[in-house]
Structures are given as C-alpha cells and as structure tokens.
Design a protein around this motif. Structure first.
Motif: not given
Length: 673
Positions: A193-194, A196-201, A241-246, A401-402
């Motif tokens: 989320n951080a 691109f300043n998003e909330t639901i990624n 809200g953390s990113g991954d490769k899934l 983006t969102q």
C-alpha cells in the motif's frame, strides 16, 4: 575387423540419408513476413485491435499462441462485467450491439460462447484479417529501443519458424509475453500500500468469499503433524497491506446446460481425486443449512438454457494458490497449470453430483446439468480458455492507481474508461489462528466511470518506442482489478490500434502520439469505418437538457456519472427536455435510458415533439427487463427523420402529486440508421 567393415557400408549410407533428410529441417531459414502492425494475442482485445488497424488502412497480422479465438469473451464469460455502460464505447459497444441484434435487442451483455465467437470472427472476415494460430513467441529482435521483428515458432508439427517484422507491435495477450520478451519492465503480484499511497492493495484478510471460523486445516483434525489438507498453502499471514509476488486465483467460467437434448453428462474425469474436496466437506458440515448450488457457485443464466458459472464463497471454482508460476512460465508449464485447473474444476462438478458426503438435494440439483453439445465442439465441450485474471502488469510511462479509480487523480490523456469495482479474488489459503482462511479478496466500488491514461498503454521511452500494451497495461494490482474487464480491454485495444496507425503515419514513437488528436479520432470515428457517430444527450448536458421542477441527482445506478430523480418531497409537476444536436441529416433511432431504480413508477409519460407535431408515449415498468450486470436498459421510442433544423425534442414528464413511484431521467441516444 571383417564384421566392422561389413557394417561400415550400410551404416555410412544410413547416416548420409539421415543427413540429407534432416538438413532442410535443421538448416531451413525462418519464413520472413513484413507488416505495418503485428497484434500478438487473438483475445477479444486482439480481434478489435487487428480490425481497427486494418480499417485505418494498415497491413496487419494477428497471431495467437493457442488455437482459440476471443479469449475469455468466447471462453465462458457471458455475464459481462460492465460497471457502467457509459464506459463502453466504440467497437467494444458495437460488439455488444451485434450480440444484441442476434438476440433481438439493442444491446446484449449476456450471451453464449459460440455466439460471441461468431461475431468476433465477423470483424475479422469484414476486414479480411487472418489469424496465425498456434505460434509461440520465442524471440524479439530489438536494436536499441525499437522492436524490428519477432520470432514465432509453431507449437505443433511441422513446428514452422516465422520471423515477422513490423513498424508497430501490440501485445493483446493476458500474459504480456511480447512485452516481457521485449525487455519492458513489468510486475507480478501485489504492491505494498505504501508504494503508491493506496489502502486496499497488498495482503488483505477480509470477509469476502471467506471461510467461516473454526474449520480445522489438518488431515487429522487437531494434529498439525498430520499435515495440511489439500488446497491449503504453508506459511504465515503477512502484515495487512504488505506487498508480495502472489497472484490472485484463476478459474474457468463454466458453461453448462440443463436442456436434455443438448446435454452431455458430467462424468468422473480422468485423474479425479476426491481428497481435493476435503475442505469443502468440512465447509458443508459447518453450514448444513446451505443446500443450493447457488450457495457454492455464482450461477448466472445465459440464453438458451446455458450458464456462466463463477466462484462463490469460501470454496468454489477458484483454484487458490495453484497459479503462482503461471505468469512467467513457458507454454509447456502453463499447459500443465491449465490442465490442473481443468481436472480440479471437472472434478468439483462431478463431486457435487456424486459424492455421498454432499447433501442429496445438492447432488440431485447438479445432476440436472451437463456440458452443452453445441459449445466448444473442438475441445470436448469444455472451454479452452482459463480465466487469467492477472499475470504480468507493465510498469510503463504512467501507473494507474487506486487514486485514479476513485477520482482523486484524473488523467487528462484518457483513451478509454473503466467503472468496475476494484476487485481481487483470493490469493492464498493459509492457516490463521489455527483455522483455514482465504486471503486476498477485495471488492470496493461506489465510484463512477474514470479515464484510463494513454501513457499506461505505452512503455517507458527508454525501454521501447513501438509497442502498445492495452491488456497487461501499467497499473497497480488493485487498480488493474477495476480495469481488467473484457469490454474495457476492447476499448483500449481500439485506442492502441488507432494510435499505432498514427505512429506509422507520423513516423514517430508511441510516446509522441498527439493524444488530443487520438481522442478526437476515437470520438468522431467510433467504429473506425467512417460511419456517422451516434448522438448522446446525457442529463448533465446543460446546453441540450432543460430541467423544470425539483429533481435530485443520484450518483449510482445510472448511465454515466449520475441521473435525475423527481424529488419525492416536491408535489409539483416537473419535466426534463432533451434536444439533440444533429450534425448530419438522416433517420435515427431514438432511445431513452431507464435506470432500474427501486420503487419505479408503474408508468412514465414521455412527449416527443417534431416541429409542431407532438406524440405522447407511456413507458410501462412491466416492459423493462434488465438482464446482466447493468443498471438499466435502453427503451426504444421510435425512428425519426432528423436534421439540424428539425425542431426535435423529447420530454420526460413527472406529474404533480403522487406518481405512484420514482420518475427518473437519465440519458438519450440517437443511433443513425
């Protein structure tokens, strides 16, 4: 020694013959072809791109690594994801109009796979575009930043190799293979989320399509040492809200029929493994009150007693966690993943109809259905197209983006619109606090149509200057979840092909296209054939719409950004008058858009004035039948001869007092005959 000499002659002769036979195969140079535009991927977007390019006077080759035309549009997704009809323009809308003509309507958003294929093929036939099927992309020649040619290899005998040169390339695959081989930056998975300043990624453990609390994940309940039952991935839940490769789950959109004359029985499939459905058995035990197929599937009716079946709730057609390798895999590995999904899905249908652990009412209901004899006749009545919801996403000149989806950031270079909910299917099924949970499902909507940047279709200038990517476009995971709908892909494909023609004519880079000129071309020539454009008069057009009385704007459920409702607190009469601007004299079909609102008035009075003649019409609520994921329907008022001095108008009348329900006023459409 004599024995060796005796063998040497025949052996030498055999080797010589083999060399003569094999030399042409091994040493034959690839066939070389030259086109203005090459479109890779015969998806619905690929068909529209190829048609558009040809209508703009360019030579075009449409290539597909498989043998299937139309992608998901002809592969089972008949319950079209629209969001808002206003966002569907040009040839994309024309496609759904052609489908509508087949079923006797203006537009049709639900359809049979074979009908969709018929009308996509019609575009290719009309433009005289042929498809090179079964050709895998194996190489790209790109001196500096310009793709010179691509190398294609047949996936079946005789495994022909073809080198194709072009001035511009368009990648319309769901996988983004051309983009990737051209060394264009892309992403797989979910951004944090951080970033691109998003909330639901990123990681999202929410309630949608979720399993109820308390289902044990272990083979032997209560014993972690016994291992996890099928379909549950090892690992722990990462931070929200953390990113991954899934990658979000894939599935098949299933076409079945309950017509006995057109039904093929669902039999036990090859490789059937009932252990794949142990979690489903535990889910059924947890919710014994759920005894309908619609409790476990989104079971949407299509014409002629057919279906489009989609995933529903905690355990269904989504094969969660089994597709992570697909985006970057070669075609052999992809075929294995697809076949795993086929086996799982056919097994699921058979399980529901025959396993004694399934309630009898569910088994009996499932056995009424079978595969349609008249669909997918060359692939055993089963769709050849897996729903690749998301694979690679380009990291291009601009990233949607969102903020774009919800209207916080509006791009000036829009070449298409999206309007669907920001949607992600579940991405993983893991153990959380000792029980099974699905993670990744997001469904957030409530916003109107928004523009998609032209820059999101093109790579960074430093990476490639003659490639357009309208399907695996540049967007974050969650923004892509709103954009990634088949009608939108077709809109963007038309925009990309129109831009490609401009690039060739102007001898420029894709990054240097005059976007304002592109936007004008798409508006003035929406069908790419020079025909007269239809005329839309929306309720918020101050120059063409005159409002009398008290009306309230509603932002959801209409055509475009809003529509009008007569204020229920105002008992005085009111009206909304539409006056179209007719640029070209001719005969037009006039349509009024009626939002499907709650407590709609049983009758709506409409007045049509042409010069001094006034006709009065009554639209009955009972005549409105809304089919599919759409907020309303176009109502045909009649056909009229119109010109710029025709003194023509249409007025919606809201009577004073109690109308018995809601009177609404939205958009009007005038389609040239």
């Amino acid at each position: 020694m004599k024995d060796q000499n005796r063998l040497a002659g025949p052996l030498s002769m055999l080797l010589l013959l083999l060399a003569i036979v094999l030399r042409p195969v091994l040493a034959a140079p690839p066939v070389q072809k030259q086109y203005d535009i090459v479109v890779y991927g015969a998806t619905s977007a690929g068909v529209i791109a190829a048609y558009t390019a040809k209508m703009h006077g360019k030579s075009v080759l449409l290539v597909d690594p498989g043998m299937h035309l139309g992608g998901l549009t002809t592969g089972g997704l008949g319950y079209t994801d629209i969001g808002n009809k206003y966002a569907i323009t040009g040839l994309s809308r024309d496609f759904y109009r052609r489908i509508g003509s087949h079923y006797g309507k203006l537009e049709q958003w639900t359809f049979e796979p074979k009908v969709a294929k018929q009308y996509l093929q019609e575009y290719l036939d009309q433009a005289d575009v042929s498809v090179m099927y079964g050709m895998e992309l194996v190489g790209v020649t790109k001196p500096n930043t310009t793709i010179a040619s691509v190398m294609l290899k047949g996936r079946k005998s005789p495994f022909e190799t073809v080198e194709v040169a072009a001035k511009v390339f368009i990648d319309c695959t769901y996988e983004g293979d051309l983009m990737a081989l051209a060394d264009v930056s892309y992403r797989v998975g979910r951004e944090a989320n951080a970033e691109f300043n998003e909330t639901i990624n990123g990681v999202q453990l929410l309630d949608g399509h979720q399993l109820p609390d308390g289902i044990d994940p272990y083979v032997v309940p209560g014993k972690p040492s016994s291992g996890l039952i099928w379909g549950i991935q090892p690992g722990t839940l990462a931070a929200q809200g953390s990113g991954d490769k899934l990658v979000q789950a894939y599935n098949f959109r299933i076409c079945l029929t309950n017509n006995p004359d057109n039904r093929v029985e669902i039999t036990r499939p090859e490789g059937y493994d009932p252990q794949q459905f142990e979690l489903l058995v535990r889910l059924m035990a947890k919710q014994p009150h759920k005894t309908k197929l619609t409790d476990y599937f989104i079971w949407s009716a299509m014409p002629n007693q057919k279906t489009d079946i989609n995933n529903r709730n905690g355990f269904s057609t989504d094969m969660i966690g089994m597709n992570y390798d697909y985006p970057n895999a070669n075609w052999k590995e992809r075929e294995r993943i697809v076949q795993d999904h086929v086996n799982y899905t056919k097994g699921l249908l058979y399980f529901f109809g025959h396993d004694e652990r399934v309630p009898e009412s569910l088994r009996a209901e499932m056995r009424q259905w079978g595969y349609p004899k008249d669909e997918y006749t060359d692939t055993g009545n089963w769709s050849p197209q897996l729903y690749i919801r998301e694979a690679r996403r380009m990291h291009g000149a601009y990233v949607m983006t969102q903020a774009n989806c919800v209207g916080e950031s509006v791009v000036p270079d829009g070449v298409g619109m999206a309007a669907y909910t920001m949607d992600s299917h579940n991405t993983q099924r893991i153990v959380v606090n000792g029980m099974v949970k699905n993670e990744g499902n997001v469904e957030v909507g409530g916003f109107g149509p928004y523009p998609i940047s032209y820059r999101s279709l093109v790579p960074k200038r430093s990476e490639c200057d003659n490639l357009l990517v309208p399907v695996c476009l540049s967007a974050t995971h969650i923004a892509f979840g709103s954009i990634r709908m088949e009608p939108v892909f077709m809109v963007l494909a038309q925009s990309a092909a129109t831009a490609a023609a401009m690039v060739i004519d102007g001898k420029s880079a894709v990054q240097d296209v005059d976007v304002e000129a592109l936007q004008r071309s798409l508006k003035q020539n929406p069908l790419a054939n020079g025909s007269v454009a239809e005329i839309l008069v929306d309720n918020n057009d101050d120059q063409r719409v005159e409002i009398q009385g008290a009306w309230v704007k509603r932002s959801r459920g209409g055509y475009g950004t809003d529509f009008l409702e007569k204020d229920p607190n105002d008992k005085a009469a009111g009206s909304v008058r539409y006056t179209p601007a007719i640029a070209q004299k001719g005969r037009y079909s006039a349509y009024l858009y009626l939002p499907h609102v709650q407590q709609m008035a049983p009758e709506i009075n409409v007045s049509v004035q042409q010069r001094k003649k006034i006709s009065k019409l009554k639209i009955r609520k009972a005549d409105m039948v809304v089919v599919g994921q759409t907020s309303g329907e176009w109502y045909h008022l009649g056909d009229y001869n119109l010109s710029d001095d025709a003194d023509f108008s249409v007025t919606i009348l809201a009577p004073g007092g109690d109308a018995g329900g809601v009177v609404s006023a939205d958009a009007m459409l005038f389609i040239p005959n």
